[in-house]
Motif scaffolding. Structure first.
Motif, short mmCIF file in Angstrom:
data_model
loop_
_atom_site.label_atom_id
_atom_site.label_comp_id
_atom_site.label_asym_id
_atom_site.label_seq_id
_atom_site.Cartn_x
_atom_site.Cartn_y
_atom_site.Cartn_z
N ALA A 67 0.79 -1.23 0.00
CA ALA A 67 0.00 0.00 0.00
C ALA A 67 0.82 1.28 0.00
O ALA A 67 0.26 2.37 0.09
CB ALA A 67 -0.94 0.01 1.21
N SER A 68 2.11 1.18 -0.12
CA SER A 68 2.92 2.39 -0.01
C SER A 68 2.95 3.21 -1.29
O SER A 68 3.15 4.43 -1.25
CB SER A 68 4.36 2.03 0.39
OG SER A 68 4.94 1.20 -0.61
N LEU B 166 -5.69 3.06 -2.97
CA LEU B 166 -6.65 2.33 -2.14
C LEU B 166 -6.63 2.86 -0.71
O LEU B 166 -7.68 3.08 -0.09
CB LEU B 166 -6.34 0.83 -2.17
CG LEU B 166 -6.64 0.10 -3.47
CD1 LEU B 166 -5.93 -1.25 -3.50
CD2 LEU B 166 -8.15 -0.10 -3.65
N ALA B 167 -5.44 3.07 -0.18
CA ALA B 167 -5.31 3.57 1.19
C ALA B 167 -5.97 4.95 1.32
O ALA B 167 -6.72 5.21 2.28
CB ALA B 167 -3.84 3.64 1.59
N ALA C 237 -8.34 6.19 -0.49
CA ALA C 237 -9.79 6.07 -0.65
C ALA C 237 -10.46 5.66 0.67
O ALA C 237 -11.51 6.22 1.05
CB ALA C 237 -10.12 5.06 -1.75
N PHE C 238 -9.86 4.71 1.37
CA PHE C 238 -10.45 4.25 2.63
C PHE C 238 -10.26 5.28 3.74
O PHE C 238 -11.15 5.48 4.57
CB PHE C 238 -9.86 2.89 3.03
CG PHE C 238 -10.52 1.75 2.30
CD1 PHE C 238 -11.68 1.17 2.79
CD2 PHE C 238 -9.99 1.25 1.12
CE1 PHE C 238 -12.32 0.13 2.13
CE2 PHE C 238 -10.60 0.22 0.44
CZ PHE C 238 -11.77 -0.35 0.94
N LEU C 239 -9.13 5.94 3.76
CA LEU C 239 -8.92 6.99 4.76
C LEU C 239 -9.92 8.12 4.57
O LEU C 239 -10.42 8.69 5.54
CB LEU C 239 -7.49 7.53 4.68
CG LEU C 239 -6.39 6.59 5.22
CD1 LEU C 239 -5.02 7.13 4.86
CD2 LEU C 239 -6.52 6.41 6.73
N ALA C 240 -10.25 8.42 3.31
CA ALA C 240 -11.21 9.49 3.03
C ALA C 240 -12.61 9.14 3.55
O ALA C 240 -13.42 10.04 3.81
CB ALA C 240 -11.27 9.76 1.53
N PHE D 242 -10.53 2.90 -9.90
CA PHE D 242 -10.48 1.50 -9.50
C PHE D 242 -10.72 1.37 -7.99
O PHE D 242 -11.46 0.48 -7.54
CB PHE D 242 -9.13 0.90 -9.87
CG PHE D 242 -9.02 -0.58 -9.63
CD1 PHE D 242 -9.39 -1.49 -10.59
CD2 PHE D 242 -8.54 -1.06 -8.41
CE1 PHE D 242 -9.29 -2.85 -10.36
CE2 PHE D 242 -8.44 -2.41 -8.17
CZ PHE D 242 -8.82 -3.31 -9.15
N ALA D 243 -10.12 2.26 -7.23
CA ALA D 243 -10.26 2.21 -5.77
C ALA D 243 -11.70 2.41 -5.33
O ALA D 243 -12.13 1.87 -4.30
CB ALA D 243 -9.35 3.25 -5.12
N ASP D 244 -12.47 3.18 -6.10
CA ASP D 244 -13.88 3.38 -5.76
C ASP D 244 -14.61 2.05 -5.64
O ASP D 244 -15.47 1.87 -4.77
CB ASP D 244 -14.57 4.24 -6.82
CG ASP D 244 -14.12 5.69 -6.79
OD1 ASP D 244 -13.52 6.11 -5.79
OD2 ASP D 244 -14.37 6.39 -7.80
N ALA D 245 -14.30 1.12 -6.54
CA ALA D 245 -14.98 -0.18 -6.53
C ALA D 245 -14.62 -0.99 -5.30
O ALA D 245 -15.43 -1.79 -4.80
CB ALA D 245 -14.65 -0.96 -7.80
#
Length: 257
Positions: A17-18, A25-26, A28-31, A228-231
């Protein structure tokens, strides 16, 4: 219910995830208010810089996903840090690989070592992380496992034999594990992208390839890592509570699944 936690109440562990897609992805989830474990192998500075953007909700942990001992320790550390087990696991880590068609192994030069390197990082890595995640997910009555795949085994526009074979094995695990883990309230799904504009892995891709894919995609553009991360948010959210064993292709409609 435990199997449908809002994203803001989740602990999400993302392997690799770096940088690149993993970092998107990181973010997106933090948001969405989630707590995020930023797993990394070598990119210490990038991982720590990402975690520093949300110090109360992000934690960078180094672990080689191919090493089951290191992976188990990572899950133990995450649980101790956040006070609850990992609720969503995203298997995104990619063994050293560059999407450069000119440099890929051809049928005449492909070796078992090429295949094994990808299988070790993709399939073995996912097996290790899933097994480490299961006790915590069962403890809380459910969880989400999201495996990152590729549309190349459906449409090998560039035949990356080693990478594609490993991702196909991961799809098989996704489907079989969904059967075994469903009674535990654990869903297992795959998100498969095509070429993304742009990640570290796709940086070596010639511009002509991006143009070709865009021209043949209904949306007439190449999907971004952020799109892509939205999905992934969907598969981790309560909205996907009845979805498991699926492979969602997120590539602008290039491949019909």
């Amino acid at each position: 219910m435990p199997t449908a936690l809002p994203l803001s109440q989740q602990v999400v562990l993302i392997t690799g995830a770096s940088r690149g897609l993993g970092a998107c992805l990181a973010h997106a989830f933090l948001a969405q208010g989630a707590r995020v474990v930023v797993n990394y192998l070598n990119s210490t500075d990038a991982a720590e810089a990402l975690a520093a953007q949300a110090p109360e909700r992000a934690l960078a942990i180094q672990a080689d996903v191919r090493d089951p001992v290191a992976v188990k320790a990572m899950f133990t550390t995450a649980k101790a840090h956040f006070g609850m087990p990992v609720t969503t696991l995203i298997n995104n880590a990619l063994p050293d690989f560059s999407f450069n068609g000119d440099a890929r192994p051809t049928p005449d030069t492909l070796t078992w070592e090429n295949l094994d390197q990808q299988l070790q990082g993709v399939a073995r890595g996912a097996l290790n992380t899933i097994q480490a995640a299961l006790p915590g997910m069962r403890e809380q009555g459910g969880g989400r496992i999201i495996n990152i795949g590729t549309n190349l085994f459906q449409n090998p526009v560039v035949p990356y034999h080693d990478y594609t074979a490993a991702k196909a094995a991961l799809l098989s695990l996704t489907r079989t594990l969904s059967n075994d883990l469903g009674p535990d309230g654990i869903t297992v799904n795959m998100l498969s992208g095509g070429l993304l504009r742009t990640t570290d892995a796709s940086a070596a891709t010639p511009e002509a390839v991006f143009d070709l894919i865009a021209a043949n995609t209904p949306l007439r553009r190449v999907t971004t890592p952020e799109e892509f991360a939205d999905a992934a948010l969907f598969f981790a959210s309560p909205w996907s509570r009845a979805v498991t064993g699926q492979n969602l292709v997120v590539d602008g409609g290039l491949v019909k699944n």
